[in-house]
Design a protein around this motif. Structure first.
Motif, PDB file in Angstrom:
ATOM      1  N   LEU A 278       0.820  -1.211   0.000  1.00 20.92           N
ATOM      2  CA  LEU A 278       0.000   0.000   0.000  1.00 20.92           C
ATOM      3  C   LEU A 278       0.851   1.255   0.000  1.00 20.92           C
ATOM      4  O   LEU A 278       1.976   1.257   0.502  1.00 20.92           O
ATOM      5  CB  LEU A 278      -0.927   0.007   1.218  1.00 20.92           C
ATOM      6  CG  LEU A 278      -1.873  -1.184   1.330  1.00 20.92           C
ATOM      7  CD1 LEU A 278      -2.659  -1.117   2.620  1.00 20.92           C
ATOM      8  CD2 LEU A 278      -2.793  -1.265   0.131  1.00 20.92           C
TER       9      LEU A 278
ATOM     10  N   ASP B 162      -3.746   3.433  -4.718  1.00 19.49           N
ATOM     11  CA  ASP B 162      -3.511   3.275  -3.285  1.00 19.49           C
ATOM     12  C   ASP B 162      -2.624   2.089  -2.943  1.00 19.49           C
ATOM     13  O   ASP B 162      -2.384   1.814  -1.769  1.00 19.49           O
ATOM     14  CB  ASP B 162      -4.858   3.152  -2.567  1.00 19.49           C
ATOM     15  CG  ASP B 162      -5.697   4.398  -2.763  1.00 19.49           C
ATOM     16  OD1 ASP B 162      -5.312   5.452  -2.236  1.00 19.49           O
ATOM     17  OD2 ASP B 162      -6.720   4.330  -3.477  1.00 19.49           O
TER      18      ASP B 162
ATOM     19  N   TRP C 178      -9.686   0.891   6.338  1.00 18.91           N
ATOM     20  CA  TRP C 178     -10.380   0.516   5.114  1.00 18.91           C
ATOM     21  C   TRP C 178     -11.534  -0.446   5.411  1.00 18.91           C
ATOM     22  O   TRP C 178     -12.005  -1.143   4.539  1.00 18.91           O
ATOM     23  CB  TRP C 178      -9.428  -0.175   4.156  1.00 18.91           C
ATOM     24  CG  TRP C 178      -8.348   0.677   3.577  1.00 18.91           C
ATOM     25  CD1 TRP C 178      -7.789   1.796   4.116  1.00 18.91           C
ATOM     26  CD2 TRP C 178      -7.672   0.461   2.347  1.00 18.91           C
ATOM     27  NE1 TRP C 178      -6.807   2.275   3.296  1.00 18.91           N
ATOM     28  CE2 TRP C 178      -6.714   1.477   2.201  1.00 18.91           C
ATOM     29  CE3 TRP C 178      -7.777  -0.509   1.354  1.00 18.91           C
ATOM     30  CZ2 TRP C 178      -5.872   1.562   1.104  1.00 18.91           C
ATOM     31  CZ3 TRP C 178      -6.933  -0.423   0.265  1.00 18.91           C
ATOM     32  CH2 TRP C 178      -5.998   0.607   0.138  1.00 18.91           C
TER      33      TRP C 178
ATOM     34  N   CYS D 176     -11.152  -1.773  -7.531  1.00 19.25           N
ATOM     35  CA  CYS D 176     -11.657  -0.599  -6.823  1.00 19.25           C
ATOM     36  C   CYS D 176     -12.489  -1.088  -5.641  1.00 19.25           C
ATOM     37  O   CYS D 176     -13.454  -1.833  -5.813  1.00 19.25           O
ATOM     38  CB  CYS D 176     -12.513   0.245  -7.772  1.00 19.25           C
ATOM     39  SG  CYS D 176     -13.327   1.630  -6.955  1.00 19.25           S
TER      40      CYS D 176
ATOM     41  N   TRP E 293     -10.764   3.040  -2.583  1.00 15.38           N
ATOM     42  CA  TRP E 293      -9.351   2.731  -2.721  1.00 15.38           C
ATOM     43  C   TRP E 293      -9.147   1.945  -4.010  1.00 15.38           C
ATOM     44  O   TRP E 293      -9.899   1.019  -4.304  1.00 15.38           O
ATOM     45  CB  TRP E 293      -8.853   1.940  -1.519  1.00 15.38           C
ATOM     46  CG  TRP E 293      -8.994   2.735  -0.269  1.00 15.38           C
ATOM     47  CD1 TRP E 293      -8.101   3.647   0.228  1.00 15.38           C
ATOM     48  CD2 TRP E 293     -10.092   2.740   0.647  1.00 15.38           C
ATOM     49  NE1 TRP E 293      -8.587   4.201   1.389  1.00 15.38           N
ATOM     50  CE2 TRP E 293      -9.810   3.669   1.671  1.00 15.38           C
ATOM     51  CE3 TRP E 293     -11.304   2.066   0.703  1.00 15.38           C
ATOM     52  CZ2 TRP E 293     -10.664   3.928   2.726  1.00 15.38           C
ATOM     53  CZ3 TRP E 293     -12.172   2.319   1.752  1.00 15.38           C
ATOM     54  CH2 TRP E 293     -11.844   3.236   2.746  1.00 15.38           C
TER      55      TRP E 293
END
Length: 151
Positions: free
Chosen positions: A19, A30, A55, A97, A106
């Motif tokens: 990441l 991301d 997330w 996505c 993200w």
């Protein structure tokens, strides 16, 4: 959606994931994910388990590219319904996505599963460290934007 009862869940494999640094700035990309197979229903539980807590509550995943085998429109992951979509985007780089309502979106570059390890690690590091810049305006627009305004 069919869920077998009485059968144990298969063990989660740790996601091969890299990441971008959490620096507070938005990024076009991301990070990068290197799944082991082209079966999205097998790969997603490990990916979601490996994501940062910030997330959490991903409920929608859209993938593009041709590396995925057929998958259902939704699946159950960790007791939560996950909506799955395939985009027919002509974008050459496969992406995933991930969307969490009220939390954000993200975008991950997806490294094809059968990529050689050295190349995959390089692609992941590049995507995480140097996300592609936003599209530039054409040179005529850039030149006009840099010219001083006169009354």
């Amino acid at each position: 959606m069919t869920i077998a009862s009485g059968t144990p869940d298969p063990p989660l494999l740790l996601a091969r994931l890299r990441l971008t640094p959490l620096d507070g700035d938005p990024h076009r990309i991301d990070g990068a994910w290197w799944p082991r197979t082209g079966d999205l229903t097998v790969e997603l539980p490990g990916l979601l388990a490996g994501l940062p807590h910030a997330w959490s509550r991903i409920i929608h995943v859209t993938v593009n590219g041709t590396l995925w085998s057929a998958f259902p429109g939704r699946m159950l992951v960790a007791g939560q319904v996950l909506h799955l979509h395939h985009s027919a985007s002509s974008q050459s780089t496969p992406t995933a996505c991930l969307v969490a309502p009220g939390m954000g979106r993200w975008d991950l570059v997806v490294v094809p599963p059968h990529t050689e390890e050295a190349e995959a690690l390089h692609l992941m590091a590049t995507a995480a460290a140097n996300p592609p810049p936003p599209p530039q305006r054409d040179t005529a627009s850039n030149a006009a934007a840099s010219m001083p305004m006169t009354p």
